[in-house]
Scaffold this active site. Structure first.
Site, short mmCIF file in Angstrom:
data_model
loop_
_atom_site.label_atom_id
_atom_site.label_comp_id
_atom_site.label_asym_id
_atom_site.label_seq_id
_atom_site.Cartn_x
_atom_site.Cartn_y
_atom_site.Cartn_z
N HIS A 72 -30.80 54.62 -1.90
CA HIS A 72 -30.39 55.46 -0.77
C HIS A 72 -31.37 56.62 -0.63
O HIS A 72 -31.46 57.47 -1.50
CB HIS A 72 -28.96 55.98 -0.98
CG HIS A 72 -27.92 54.96 -0.63
ND1 HIS A 72 -26.72 55.28 -0.07
CD2 HIS A 72 -27.94 53.61 -0.73
CE1 HIS A 72 -26.03 54.16 0.14
NE2 HIS A 72 -26.74 53.14 -0.26
N TYR A 200 -20.52 62.40 3.92
CA TYR A 200 -19.70 63.48 3.38
C TYR A 200 -19.16 64.26 4.58
O TYR A 200 -19.95 64.84 5.34
CB TYR A 200 -20.54 64.42 2.52
CG TYR A 200 -20.90 63.86 1.15
CD1 TYR A 200 -20.10 64.13 0.05
CD2 TYR A 200 -22.05 63.09 0.96
CE1 TYR A 200 -20.42 63.64 -1.22
CE2 TYR A 200 -22.38 62.59 -0.29
CZ TYR A 200 -21.56 62.87 -1.38
OH TYR A 200 -21.89 62.38 -2.62
N PRO A 292 -16.16 65.77 -8.07
CA PRO A 292 -17.05 64.65 -7.74
C PRO A 292 -17.89 64.82 -6.48
O PRO A 292 -18.69 63.95 -6.16
CB PRO A 292 -16.06 63.48 -7.56
CG PRO A 292 -14.77 64.11 -7.20
CD PRO A 292 -14.73 65.45 -7.88
N LYS A 296 -22.11 64.10 -9.53
CA LYS A 296 -22.88 64.53 -10.71
C LYS A 296 -22.26 64.19 -12.06
O LYS A 296 -22.87 64.44 -13.10
CB LYS A 296 -23.12 66.06 -10.64
CG LYS A 296 -24.09 66.45 -9.57
CD LYS A 296 -25.48 65.94 -9.88
CE LYS A 296 -26.39 65.95 -8.68
NZ LYS A 296 -27.25 64.79 -8.55
N TYR A 384 -29.25 66.93 -5.24
CA TYR A 384 -28.57 65.64 -5.13
C TYR A 384 -29.36 64.53 -5.84
O TYR A 384 -28.76 63.70 -6.54
CB TYR A 384 -28.33 65.29 -3.66
CG TYR A 384 -27.26 64.23 -3.49
CD1 TYR A 384 -25.93 64.59 -3.29
CD2 TYR A 384 -27.57 62.88 -3.55
CE1 TYR A 384 -24.93 63.63 -3.16
CE2 TYR A 384 -26.59 61.91 -3.43
CZ TYR A 384 -25.28 62.29 -3.23
OH TYR A 384 -24.29 61.33 -3.11
C1 PHB Z 1 -18.29 56.94 -5.23
O1 PHB Z 1 -18.94 56.06 -4.68
O2 PHB Z 1 -17.28 56.68 -5.92
C2 PHB Z 1 -18.72 58.35 -5.06
C3 PHB Z 1 -19.90 58.62 -4.37
C4 PHB Z 1 -20.31 59.92 -4.18
C5 PHB Z 1 -19.56 60.96 -4.68
C6 PHB Z 1 -18.38 60.70 -5.39
C7 PHB Z 1 -17.97 59.39 -5.58
O3 PHB Z 1 -19.95 62.24 -4.47
#
Ligand code: PHB
Ligand code: APR
Length: 389
Positions: A72, A200, A292, A296, A384
């Site tokens: 990604h 997000y 989450p 990280k 990130y």
């Molecule tokens: C996930 O795919 O479970 C996931 C991805 C990004 C995040 C948290 C969880 O920031």
């Protein structure tokens, strides 16, 4: 029994450390409280920094990951009427890798079994003795029978609820914590991801995240109340709420289906200092937890493993203890930066119970600044994709 390093906890931290040390001829014993199937049944996050992927390569466990993972090069941020991309590749020359943590753990267990390294499952009453002496040992029970293993070092990789951290006396240990007044309700569904990059999304109804595992497996989350119960959320209610929080065009093309897993996780920031006491080293969730939002959790565990692995190789190969002596300081320096980033992403995108109109205006202005400023986007992207070890 005697081994060089006892590893308490057979999650990704303990297993990765064990595999790296094995490559250098250092023998380890992994003690895991649950069964292998139980550990592999846990659904965890799925975004890996390249630093983590490189450690898996160094451990010789990256073959399937290289075949099945997805690169990604960016992500999407959305907030009310604002939607924009953060192009990691253009801003940092780097990317992240999408591959489920459950798959990482499976690959590590398979590799450990293939090299014949020893893992004991269903351990009870694990206790660390003499961590501040030159002759530490660990005792544990399996089926009521007591065992003792002598060692040079103990790696506490037993997660947030483990016993390793508690073995550091309270006169030495200091803990820092922030508990957020909400959780994430997550579902896994056998549907194609709504977008080729993660989304997000902040909204007036709270945060939402669109993530994925592969071309036909999606992972979605919505911010929920801590008093909610996953079983009270029907799939239909989840999809409806998700659609109200993500950009309209994404909501329109979202493919819904039955959930194959549904659970709620509370959000917490936590750090334990120091991360070393004598011959005991804490790694991963045993020492720190992040909310989450910045993906990280596992990636912060990986930097601990990097520092500890190099420190142990140094002491076994040269007798030099500099790496061991500086482990806690080096690991914590990076841990706190990751804590800052995870707290910032969380604060930026969630609705808090007592947010005032002023707070909301500032939150919106910060998103607008991020949309318009390449510098601000670079800071997000650098964090990130992962800060250097
Ligand atoms: C996930 O795919 O479970 C996931 C991805 C990004 C995040 C948290 C969880 O920031
Ligand atoms: N004795 C033996 N094993 C234990 C004990 C104990 N007393 N207590 C806990 N364990 C085991 C747990 O059963 C678990 O399998 O330790 C393991 C810890 O694994 P994780 O909780 O997965 O922690 P860690 O390996 O540090 O992984 C880092 O990344 O995405 C994040 O939080 C997520 O798990 C993730 C983490």
């Amino acid at each position: 029994m005697r081994v060089q390093v006892v590893i308490i906890g057979g999650g990704p931290s303990g297993l990765l450390l064990g595999q790296l040390l094995h490559q250098k001829g250092i023998d380890t014993l992994v003690l895991e409280r649950k069964t292998r199937d139980y550990v592999l049944g846990r659904i965890r996050a799925g975004v890996l920094e390249v630093g983590f992927v490189n450690l898996m390569r160094e451990a010789g466990v990256a073959k399937r990951m290289e075949r099945e993972s997805f690169i990604h090069g960016g992500t999407v941020i959305s907030y009310e009427d604002m939607q924009f991309g953060i192009n990691f590749e253009a801003l940092t020359g780097n990317h992240v890798v999408v591959y489920g943590q459950t798959e990482v753990t499976r690959d590590l267990y398979d590799a450990r079994a293939a090299v014949g390294a020893k893992t004991v499952f269903n351990t009870e009453h694990v206790e660390i003795h003499g961590a501040d002496s030159d002759a530490p040992y660990v005792t544990y029970q399996v089926d009521g029978t007591e065992h003792r293993v002598d060692c040079d070092y103990v790696a506490g990789c037993d997660g947030f609820h483990g016993i390793s951290r508690q073995s550091i006396p309270l006169t030495v240990r200091r803990e820092y914590e922030k508990v957020y007044p909400f959780g994430w309700l997550g579902i896994l569904s056998e549907t194609p991801p709504v977008n080729d990059e993660l989304i997000y999304a902040g909204s007036d109804r709270g945060f939402a995240l669109c993530s994925m595992r592969n071309a036909n497996l999606s992972r979605y989350y919505i911010q929920c109340s801590l008093s909610d119960h996953a079983e009270d959320w029907t799939d239909a209610a989840f999809w409806q709420e998700l659609k109200r929080r993500i950009p309209a065009e994404a909501a329109e093309r979202l493919v819904t289906g039955p959930s194959i897993e549904k659970s709620i996780a509370p959000l917490r920031s936590f750090v334990c200092e120091p991360m070393r006491w004598g011959r005991l080293f804490l790694c991963g969730d045993a020492a720190h937890i992040v909310p989450p939002t910045g993906a990280k959790g596992l990636n912060t565990a990986a930097s601990d493993i990097h520092y500890l692995y190099h420190a142990l190789v140094q002491v076994y190969e040269t007798g030099e203890t500099e790496g061991i002596n500086r482990y806690s300081e080096k690991a914590l320096a990076r841990v706190w930066k990751t804590q800052r980033f995870s707290w910032w992403m969380t604060t930026l995108l969630h609705r808090f119970p007592h947010q005032s109109e002023f707070d909301l205006k500032v939150q919106k202005a910060e998103i607008a600044f991020l949309r318009d400023s390449r510098d601000a986007q670079t800071v997000l992207a650098q964090n990130y994709v992962g800060l250097p070890y």
